[in-house]
Design an enzyme around this catalytic site. Sequence first.
Site, PDB file in Angstrom:
ATOM      1  N   LYS A 105      -2.736  -0.867   6.673  1.00  0.00           N
ATOM      2  CA  LYS A 105      -3.716  -1.917   6.344  1.00  0.00           C
ATOM      3  C   LYS A 105      -4.157  -2.553   7.651  1.00  0.00           C
ATOM      4  CE  LYS A 105      -5.690  -3.947   2.811  1.00  0.00           C
ATOM      5  NZ  LYS A 105      -6.059  -3.441   1.482  1.00  0.00           N
ATOM      6  N   GLY A 156     -12.426  -0.131   2.973  1.00  0.00           N
ATOM      7  CA  GLY A 156     -12.814  -1.536   2.839  1.00  0.00           C
ATOM      8  C   GLY A 156     -11.760  -2.373   2.130  1.00  0.00           C
ATOM      9  N   ASP A 157     -11.978  -3.659   2.127  1.00  0.00           N
ATOM     10  CA  ASP A 157     -11.169  -4.633   1.364  1.00  0.00           C
ATOM     11  C   ASP A 157     -12.015  -5.909   1.362  1.00  0.00           C
ATOM     12  OD1 ASP A 157      -8.246  -5.046   0.218  1.00  0.00           O
ATOM     13  OD2 ASP A 157      -8.641  -6.848   1.361  1.00  0.00           O
ATOM     14  N   GLN A 160       0.822  -1.217   0.000  1.00  0.00           N
ATOM     15  CA  GLN A 160       0.000   0.000   0.000  1.00  0.00           C
ATOM     16  C   GLN A 160       0.858   1.270   0.000  1.00  0.00           C
ATOM     17  OE1 GLN A 160      -3.576  -0.777   0.462  1.00  0.00           O
ATOM     18  NE2 GLN A 160      -3.824   1.243  -0.461  1.00  0.00           N
TER      19      GLN A 160
HETATM   20  P1  NDP Z   1     -14.703  -8.903  -2.005  1.00  0.00           P
HETATM   21  O1  NDP Z   1     -14.790  -9.484  -0.639  1.00  0.00           O
HETATM   22  O2  NDP Z   1     -15.747  -7.970  -2.462  1.00  0.00           O
HETATM   23  O3  NDP Z   1     -14.585 -10.067  -3.090  1.00  0.00           O
HETATM   24  C1  NDP Z   1     -13.571 -11.023  -3.067  1.00  0.00           C
HETATM   25  C2  NDP Z   1     -13.925 -12.080  -4.084  1.00  0.00           C
HETATM   26  O4  NDP Z   1     -12.815 -12.978  -4.242  1.00  0.00           O
HETATM   27  C3  NDP Z   1     -15.102 -12.926  -3.661  1.00  0.00           C
HETATM   28  O5  NDP Z   1     -15.835 -13.306  -4.789  1.00  0.00           O
HETATM   29  C4  NDP Z   1     -14.434 -14.133  -3.007  1.00  0.00           C
HETATM   30  O6  NDP Z   1     -15.223 -15.306  -3.002  1.00  0.00           O
HETATM   31  C5  NDP Z   1     -13.254 -14.305  -3.928  1.00  0.00           C
HETATM   32  N1  NDP Z   1     -12.183 -15.047  -3.266  1.00  0.00           N
HETATM   33  C6  NDP Z   1     -11.657 -14.823  -2.037  1.00  0.00           C
HETATM   34  N2  NDP Z   1     -10.728 -15.724  -1.771  1.00  0.00           N
HETATM   35  C7  NDP Z   1     -10.651 -16.541  -2.846  1.00  0.00           C
HETATM   36  C8  NDP Z   1      -9.893 -17.668  -3.166  1.00  0.00           C
HETATM   37  N3  NDP Z   1      -8.977 -18.144  -2.321  1.00  0.00           N
HETATM   38  N4  NDP Z   1     -10.063 -18.240  -4.377  1.00  0.00           N
HETATM   39  C9  NDP Z   1     -10.984 -17.747  -5.239  1.00  0.00           C
HETATM   40  N5  NDP Z   1     -11.755 -16.696  -4.981  1.00  0.00           N
HETATM   41  C10 NDP Z   1     -11.594 -16.104  -3.797  1.00  0.00           C
HETATM   42  O7  NDP Z   1     -13.244  -8.216  -2.086  1.00  0.00           O
HETATM   43  P2  NDP Z   1     -12.720  -7.134  -3.114  1.00  0.00           P
HETATM   44  O8  NDP Z   1     -13.308  -7.359  -4.461  1.00  0.00           O
HETATM   45  O9  NDP Z   1     -12.847  -5.817  -2.472  1.00  0.00           O
HETATM   46  O10 NDP Z   1     -11.165  -7.482  -3.140  1.00  0.00           O
HETATM   47  C11 NDP Z   1     -10.599  -8.425  -4.047  1.00  0.00           C
HETATM   48  C12 NDP Z   1      -9.106  -8.171  -4.154  1.00  0.00           C
HETATM   49  O11 NDP Z   1      -8.877  -6.824  -4.611  1.00  0.00           O
HETATM   50  C13 NDP Z   1      -8.311  -8.299  -2.853  1.00  0.00           C
HETATM   51  O12 NDP Z   1      -7.024  -8.782  -3.141  1.00  0.00           O
HETATM   52  C14 NDP Z   1      -8.216  -6.861  -2.376  1.00  0.00           C
HETATM   53  O13 NDP Z   1      -7.114  -6.656  -1.515  1.00  0.00           O
HETATM   54  C15 NDP Z   1      -8.013  -6.152  -3.709  1.00  0.00           C
HETATM   55  N6  NDP Z   1      -8.311  -4.734  -3.694  1.00  0.00           N
HETATM   56  C16 NDP Z   1      -9.552  -4.271  -3.337  1.00  0.00           C
HETATM   57  C17 NDP Z   1      -9.816  -2.918  -3.360  1.00  0.00           C
HETATM   58  C18 NDP Z   1     -11.171  -2.363  -3.080  1.00  0.00           C
HETATM   59  O14 NDP Z   1     -11.364  -1.166  -3.281  1.00  0.00           O
HETATM   60  N7  NDP Z   1     -12.139  -3.162  -2.669  1.00  0.00           N
HETATM   61  C19 NDP Z   1      -8.756  -1.946  -3.678  1.00  0.00           C
HETATM   62  C20 NDP Z   1      -7.526  -2.533  -4.142  1.00  0.00           C
HETATM   63  C21 NDP Z   1      -7.334  -3.881  -4.106  1.00  0.00           C
HETATM   64  P3  NDP Z   1     -16.038 -15.725  -1.663  1.00  0.00           P
HETATM   65  O15 NDP Z   1     -17.166 -14.763  -1.573  1.00  0.00           O
HETATM   66  O16 NDP Z   1     -16.422 -17.122  -1.927  1.00  0.00           O
HETATM   67  O17 NDP Z   1     -15.056 -15.588  -0.514  1.00  0.00           O
END
Ligand code: NDP
Length: 448
Positions: free
Chosen positions: A128, A167-168, A113
């Site tokens: 974080k 969030g994350d 970050q």
């Molecule tokens: P969410 O919780 O909204 O979504 C995460 C998604 O990834 C879910 O569909 C989840 O499935 C899936 N997932 C989690 N673990 C696994 C796994 N081991 N294998 C396959 N699928 C998996 O999170 P975000 O979309 O916010 O975040 C996703 C990524 O993006 C993270 O790495 C986060 O750090 C990064 N990120 C997010 C930002 C943001 O603004 N939100 C900013 C920058 C980066 P399930 O529901 O089944 O767990």
Amino acid sequence: MLTNKYLLGVYETVKARNPGEPEFQQAVEEVLESLQPLVETHPEYEKSGVIEAFVEPERFISFRVPWYDDNGKLRINRGYRVQFNSAIGPYKGGLRFHPTVCPSVIKFLGFEQILKNSLTTLPMGGGKGGSDFDPKGKSDAEVMRFCQSFMTELYRHIGQFTDVPAGDIGVGAREIGYMFGQYKRITDRFDAGVLTGKSLSYGGSLVRPEATGYGLCYFTQEMLSCMKKDSFEGKTVVISGAGNVAIFATEKATALGAKVVALCDSTGYIHDPNGINLDVVKDIKLNRRARISEYVKEVPSAEYHDGCKGIWTIKCDIALPCATQNELDEESAKILVKNGVCCVAEGANMPCTPEATKIFLDAGVLFGPAKAANAGGVATSGLEMSQNSLRLSWTFEEVDEKLQGIMKNIFHNAYDASVTCGKEGNLVVGANVAGFIKVADAMMRHGF
Ligand code: NDP
């Protein structure tokens, strides 16, 4: 490979000081590797000791989070916040609620970050946090009680000039709302700038929910246009995840003329050769909080497969891993390259293993590393903070335009730095170097 003797020494110290923390060690190794050309031509970085300070968090907080479930049973989780680097602004970075959260994951995310926030050009340091709490299957009331207990400890460590969480994974508008409510209750202050990712009704920014996914596509579009005279138009795209980042990446890639054919969650993936129907996915994930397998009940022409790794066997032009760290390994990278992928950009943080990244770079695949490609979320959080300070709200178009400008700039800064380092087009090196120079300069000016 890390070959510079001085940087190898720094890395050995990090490993010794942070045993059993593979994700953190992996993130540090990648950055140190990228800094080699810089350190070899600029002795001041070694002489000042700034890199030793850079890899050590300013502060690491760990705390107990007690809460009662709906059966009246006491549950205990662990909460964390790493305040990694405040050289260029207050600590800024999301909170993750997921059973895999541990010090290694929090430190790797906080470390990444720092450089990501520096790349945005906004004044934000790196932090974080999160908890090993799993919101899946919990009632709204349970999530609320957990968030309140979490904030009852966290509130003393944060503030608009100190540390601003967002969030994350597992933390969206619902969780941010409960935490903001508790912060306000405890402090008796409406400090809108203490958290970002807020809902619109109490100080959130338009475009913040869409920002990471949209930003990823703006970055990718600029990378395709400048490095390949190409675009999303007519491309087949595979996106992993079905959360915040994946959903809005799907929306923007589709708007830019691509066809997104696959998404996944942690149990399996869907393949819809006709193009994903995003309304169905939004209803499943954002309204019903259900499994992605539900999709095939409503779109019978699509297929569902258990397990996530298989998603990378689907033939595509562009791959956007948007789920979680180390989800795309060497084997999957080889399959993607064999199937003719021309561009990979990381929406999640560190989704490609180092071996997979190397496969893409060696094969000449355009590669957008996370700290550049997914910086749109935190950049828009920075814009949310600006609006809170001004007590104004910008329109969707205004924020979206600023986001596009920021993502284009990030690409060009990373690209230019890759050229300066003699690694033209290697945006892993470019992003790390461009992000690092600004932070290191500020750290050296502050003194140690
Ligand atoms: P969410 O919780 O909204 O979504 C995460 C998604 O990834 C879910 O569909 C989840 O499935 C899936 N997932 C989690 N673990 C696994 C796994 N081991 N294998 C396959 N699928 C998996 O999170 P975000 O979309 O916010 O975040 C996703 C990524 O993006 C993270 O790495 C986060 O750090 C990064 N990120 C997010 C930002 C943001 O603004 N939100 C900013 C920058 C980066 P399930 O529901 O089944 O767990």
